[in-house]
Design a protein around this motif. Structure first.
Motif, short mmCIF file in Angstrom:
data_model
loop_
_atom_site.label_atom_id
_atom_site.label_comp_id
_atom_site.label_asym_id
_atom_site.label_seq_id
_atom_site.Cartn_x
_atom_site.Cartn_y
_atom_site.Cartn_z
N ALA A 130 -34.26 -70.04 -48.64
CA ALA A 130 -33.32 -68.91 -49.02
C ALA A 130 -33.69 -67.65 -48.19
O ALA A 130 -32.50 -66.83 -47.96
CB ALA A 130 -33.67 -68.80 -50.75
N TRP A 140 -31.08 -64.58 -48.16
CA TRP A 140 -30.98 -64.34 -49.64
C TRP A 140 -32.11 -63.17 -49.88
O TRP A 140 -33.20 -63.30 -49.53
CB TRP A 140 -31.18 -65.68 -50.61
CG TRP A 140 -30.16 -66.43 -50.65
CD1 TRP A 140 -29.47 -67.22 -49.73
CD2 TRP A 140 -29.32 -66.76 -51.96
NE1 TRP A 140 -28.49 -67.86 -50.31
CE2 TRP A 140 -28.25 -67.77 -51.53
CE3 TRP A 140 -29.47 -66.50 -53.26
CZ2 TRP A 140 -27.53 -68.33 -52.33
CZ3 TRP A 140 -28.73 -66.73 -54.32
CH2 TRP A 140 -27.64 -67.86 -53.91
N LEU A 195 -27.54 -73.55 -51.32
CA LEU A 195 -27.62 -72.08 -51.31
C LEU A 195 -26.21 -71.46 -50.64
O LEU A 195 -25.64 -70.77 -51.29
CB LEU A 195 -28.86 -71.66 -50.77
CG LEU A 195 -30.14 -71.88 -51.79
CD1 LEU A 195 -31.50 -71.46 -50.85
CD2 LEU A 195 -29.99 -71.14 -52.87
N HIS A 212 -25.66 -66.02 -48.81
CA HIS A 212 -25.80 -65.23 -50.07
C HIS A 212 -24.39 -64.22 -50.30
O HIS A 212 -24.08 -63.66 -49.15
CB HIS A 212 -26.83 -64.33 -50.06
CG HIS A 212 -27.15 -63.36 -51.37
ND1 HIS A 212 -26.60 -62.11 -51.32
CD2 HIS A 212 -27.45 -63.97 -52.43
CE1 HIS A 212 -26.99 -61.92 -52.36
NE2 HIS A 212 -27.35 -62.81 -53.26
N ARG A 213 -24.05 -64.10 -51.32
CA ARG A 213 -22.86 -63.18 -51.53
C ARG A 213 -23.27 -62.41 -52.64
O ARG A 213 -24.25 -62.65 -53.59
CB ARG A 213 -21.55 -63.49 -52.09
CG ARG A 213 -20.94 -64.47 -50.47
CD ARG A 213 -19.52 -64.95 -50.86
NE ARG A 213 -19.32 -65.69 -52.19
CZ ARG A 213 -19.43 -67.28 -51.95
NH1 ARG A 213 -19.87 -67.70 -51.03
NH2 ARG A 213 -19.47 -67.81 -53.06
N ALA A 271 -32.53 -61.81 -55.55
CA ALA A 271 -31.73 -62.93 -56.15
C ALA A 271 -32.35 -64.41 -56.22
O ALA A 271 -31.57 -65.12 -56.42
CB ALA A 271 -30.34 -63.00 -55.03
N VAL A 272 -33.58 -64.18 -55.73
CA VAL A 272 -34.24 -65.48 -55.69
C VAL A 272 -35.26 -65.50 -56.86
O VAL A 272 -36.23 -64.90 -56.78
CB VAL A 272 -34.89 -65.93 -54.46
CG1 VAL A 272 -35.60 -67.16 -54.46
CG2 VAL A 272 -33.94 -65.94 -53.40
N ARG A 278 -24.83 -63.40 -56.49
CA ARG A 278 -25.05 -64.85 -56.68
C ARG A 278 -26.55 -64.60 -56.89
O ARG A 278 -27.56 -64.20 -56.27
CB ARG A 278 -24.96 -65.52 -55.53
CG ARG A 278 -23.26 -65.92 -55.43
CD ARG A 278 -23.05 -66.99 -54.36
NE ARG A 278 -23.61 -68.16 -54.95
CZ ARG A 278 -23.87 -69.25 -53.89
NH1 ARG A 278 -23.49 -69.08 -52.56
NH2 ARG A 278 -24.58 -70.50 -54.20
N HIS A 279 -27.03 -65.64 -57.63
CA HIS A 279 -28.39 -65.92 -58.08
C HIS A 279 -28.72 -67.31 -58.08
O HIS A 279 -28.16 -68.10 -58.40
CB HIS A 279 -28.72 -65.22 -59.52
CG HIS A 279 -28.84 -63.62 -59.51
ND1 HIS A 279 -29.86 -63.04 -59.22
CD2 HIS A 279 -27.71 -62.96 -59.58
CE1 HIS A 279 -29.46 -61.53 -59.30
NE2 HIS A 279 -28.10 -61.40 -59.37
#
Ligand SMILES: [Fe+2]
Lengths: 559, 288
Positions: free
Chosen positions: A447, A452, A422, A425-426, A456-457, A429-430
């Motif tokens: 996550a 995250w 993972l 997170h940016r 996105a998750v 992004r998914h």
């Protein structure tokens, strides 16, 4: 009385006009057509109009297995014309009813044929069925099709040592047509150019003659083709609700062991072509013993001649997998539902991470192959007990370096690898996760720990591991229909709705798939499902009706 | 071109003001011809500087004319007292100009709807007004206020939003449709974010199926030359033109079932409803 012209088959292109990755524009009886060949060889004949804003699909892009409209990037599936993706709403799965008008198509004698009235069978041309036929150059005529037909050489005129030509007319409009010639035999290679030239010259002479006659006749009014209407109610209030489709019969075309304890089934249609596949979708399989099981489709978008599912042998389960493993064989029939997609794939991510545990690979394989076809960056992490447990290893090999295999890790090792996969997170992004409950829980926890956001998750559970407490009773009131109903202890909202004639589509009925979700207008749900994420649970504005209940005495539902 | 079967009989449209030409492009003591609503029109400037317009088939009856927002406007019916106002153009440091008048084989409402549409930016205006993967159209508000359509809170990621833009930005747009065939957008100016640049499309419906699109520009920009400002709008519009010329049917269908609107098309949905409520029948396919 002669049959209407729409009920006949006509050539609309030469086979080589339908080149790969190209969209050919044709016209038949005043109706514009987009003719395109998918990478699996199938030739599509569609109305030449994106049903969103009417832009010609012939100016769109043939992406291999999907046709992409030039205007808004909407994607339509090979074979069905069903919409697979709407970029303006990347998180929504397009409603099944969003489907372009398609016409039956087949290739014979080097030509692409279609029929605007879909219920007529193609009548083979006996003389050409030998297999050695050879298409000539096609020539457009500025003259009424009937007039041209009357002037075409009949019978065996023009027959020669190089075979007998058969002529076919594509009625383009009231005053235009295209003439296709096909020779009964393929000339020897060294004769081909001479033969093509000879027939082309004769046809050009004929054209000059017929167009001269046509010029003396009154100009006929152009044909006006009725527009196919979109089958979609206007609803701009929110994402299109998943609508139910009908069940259909399929035959097991192939059954094979794809990994230890996992068999794969290739399901071929019997009566009707299979409906449009969106990456991440699942079907219900109705078993002969009366039970229903959900299986994800592994097919990438547009690849839907046959559905491919995989079934893991689960000795402790309710018996569906054992039945499919032991009792269902190649050639047997099954009944399946239309696909439903509650695990839709966004195609607007800067990078997509796919995390599969064991048999959880199935929806992620469909996503991975779709992303690969689109040229979008992704990594697919496969976690398995042993190398023997890797499903569809040939297809995984086909994805090359985008696949990372994690073999034989313990839970701590798995969590560590997920954390590494993972990363931080940016934006854009998914991650999509599917696998056994404990692994999925671990992945979601990791996550969350590394920042995250919920949106996105994306995840899909096979089954709901939660203990469901059905001991409280409450009241539901249906805002649209005005009904108020009692949900007693031991019964689900879904069951009570059904018993009172309120039809609601459901699938797994254990809070995993999200199909029976309903909007909550007022009240305080207790969530027992594993479909909604923490943010959605906290919002309290949706409820999975097959398992979840109410903390308040009353729930007001948008039904 | 014989446009007699295209002649407008729709009073809603006949009574509107319609743009004919950018006054900056009119020469003194000169007469030009154009088409408006299927009628041949002669317009020009007298020796004494007076603007005029007449129907070629009724040369003795002068049509009403107005000089507004840099264009010559006329009407073939009983028009309102004035053309809609654009208060921003009164600001002294603003540059207002016609970027281009371009003929397109489409209907006026199709051109308006395209102007209102953000979803096509990444696909049609790639690397200017949009770029993949930034394709999402967030929810926005649309209202009819004082007989005008307004769309507000429209946000979209744009790699090069204007001639003066450097790098990508999340642009906020406000759209305004003050006239069935005229549309404008307001967006914060890259050189002075507290104020708005105004970009307009004033459509001259030559027939039901052909238009001249007058690209209006009113910006706060002290550095870019007129040529640079014009060229940017010309590039954008030249990207829309092939799309507009490949839409079928050419006239805008007002029956919502003929095409498939989504949430991102809220402004188009309201626009079509608004045209239906106005009873407008020219260059559209009325709802059956
Ligand atoms: Fe555009």
């Amino acid at each position: 009385m002669s049959p209407p012209p729409e009920s006949a088959w006509y050539p609309v292109a030469r086979s080589d006009d339908a080149a790969f990755r190209h969209v050919h524009q044709a016209k038949l009886l005043g109706r514009e057509l987009a003719v395109w060949r998918a990478d699996d060889g199938f030739v599509n004949v569609w109305e030449n109009r994106c049903l969103h804003r009417g832009v010609r699909l012939s100016v769109g892009m043939n992406e291999g297995m999907e046709l992409k409209c030039l205007y808004h990037g909407w994607r339509y599936a090979n074979r069905t014309g069903g919409c697979t993706y709407i970029p303006a709403h990347p998180a929504d799965s397009p409603a099944r009813t969003i489907c372009n008008a398609t016409f039956p198509a087949l290739e014979r004698y080097g030509l692409v044929w279609t029929c605007l009235d879909g219920d007529i069978d193609f009548a083979p041309v006996d003389l050409l069925e030998g297999g050695g036929s050879f298409p000539l150059r096609a020539l457009p005529f500025a003259a009424p099709p009937e007039l041209v037909r009357r002037h075409l050489p009949a019978g065996d005129d023009h027959a020669g040592e190089d075979g007998t030509p058969r002529w076919f007319v594509q009625p383009v409009d009231a005053d235009a047509c295209v003439v296709y010639g096909v020779l009964t035999d393929t000339p020897a290679p060294d004769r081909r150019i001479a033969v093509l030239r000879r027939h082309a010259r004769r046809l050009e002479d004929l054209r000059a003659e017929v167009e001269e006659i046509a010029a003396t006749l009154p100009r006929p009014a152009p044909l006006v083709a009725a527009m196919e209407q979109a089958d979609v109610p206007v609803d701009i209030g929110g994402p299109a609700r998943t609508v139910g489709g009908t069940d259909q019969r399929v035959v097991v075309a192939r059954k094979w062991e794809t990994a230890a304890e996992v068999v794969a089934f290739e399901l071929a249609p019997i009566d009707e072509p299979l409906p449009t596949v969106q990456p991440g979708a699942h079907i219900d399989v109705r078993l002969p013993n009366g039970s229903t099981r959900q299986y994800s489709l592994t097919n990438p978008a547009g690849d839907q001649a046959r559905y491919v599912i995989a079934v893991k042998r689960e000795p402790d389960s309710r018996g569906g997998s054992i039945h499919l493993h032991d009792e269902v064989h190649e050639g047997d029939e099954l009944v399946i539902s239309a696909p439903r997609n509650n695990f839709g794939l966004r195609r607007d991510a800067v990078e997509t991470t796919l995390i599969a545990g064991g048999i959880g690979i199935t929806p992620l394989l469909s996503m991975a192959e779709t992303l690969a076809a689109d040229g979008l960056p992704f990594v697919l992490h496969c976690f398995v007990r042993s190398a023997d447990h890797l499903c569809f290893s040939e297809r995984l090999d086909g994805l090359g370096d985008a696949v990372v295999r994690h073999i034989g890790l313990d839970p701590a090792g798995t969590a560590a690898q997920i954390r590494r996969a993972l990363g931080a997170h940016r934006v854009a992004r998914h991650v999509y996760i599917c696998g056994p409950g404990p692994m999925l829980d671990a992945a979601r926890r990791v996550a969350g720990e590394i920042g995250w956001p919920d949106e996105a998750v994306h995840f899909e559970y096979f089954a709901n591991p939660n203990e469901i407490d059905r001991s409280n009773g409450f009241e539901i009131s249906l805002a649209r229909s005005g009904l108020t109903l009692e949900v007693p202890a031991g019964q689900s909202i879904l069951e009570v709705l059904r018993a009172n004639g309120v039809g609601l589509i459901s699938s797994c009925e254990q809070g995993a798939c999200g199909t029976c979700i309903v909007d909550v207008i007022d009240g305080d749900p207790i969530h027992h499902d594993v479909f909604l994420n923490a943010t959605e649970r906290a919002a309290g504005d949706r409820i999975v009706t097959c398992v979840s209940r109410s903390a308040s005495g009353r729930l007001v539902l948008d039904l | 071109m014989d446009a007699s079967d295209q002649r407008c009989t729709d009073p809603t449209v006949l009574d509107l003001w319609h743009p004919l030409v950018a006054v900056s492009e009119m020469a003194t003591d000169n007469v030009e011809r154009t088409l408006l609503l299927g009628f041949e029109i002669m317009y020009g400037t007298d020796r004494d500087g007076t603007r005029f317009a007449v129907r070629v088939d009724e040369p003795d009856e002068a049509l009403p004319v107005l000089d507004r927002h840099g264009y010559l406007w006329t009407s073939l019916g009983a028009p309102p007292a004035d053309v809609f106002t654009i208060p921003e153009t009164a600001e002294p440091d603003r540059r207002t100009l016609n970027a281009a008048s371009i003929k397109v084989a489409t209907s006026a409402p199709r051109a308006i709807e395209n102007f209102l549409d953000m979803g096509h930016f990444p696909y049609v205006h790639t690397d200017y007004l949009g770029v993949e993967p930034h394709t999402e159209v967030a929810e926005y508000r649309v209202e009819i206020e004082n007989d005008e359509l307004w769309a507000r809170d429209c946000f979209f990621y744009q790699p090069m939003a204007a001639a003066s833009a450097v790098g990508g930005q999340l642009s906020e747009y406000t759209y305004r449709v003050p006239h069935p065939y005229c549309v404008m957008l307001y967006k914060s100016s890259p050189t002075d974010p507290s104020r708005s640049d105004v970009i307009g499309l004033f459509v001259q419906a030559m027939t039901q199926d052909t238009i001249r699109a007058h690209n209006f520009l009113s910006v706060i920009d002290e550095t870019s030359s007129d040529t640079v400002l014009r060229r940017f709008q010309q590039i954008i519009f030249s990207q829309d033109k092939p799309i507009l010329e490949n839409q079928f049917p050419t006239r805008l269908p007002l029956d919502p079932r003929v095409e498939t609107p989504i949430r991102a098309d809220r402004s188009a949905i309201v626009y079509r409803r608004w045209l239906t409520e106005l009873g407008l029948a020219y260059a559209v396919i009325p709802a059956g």
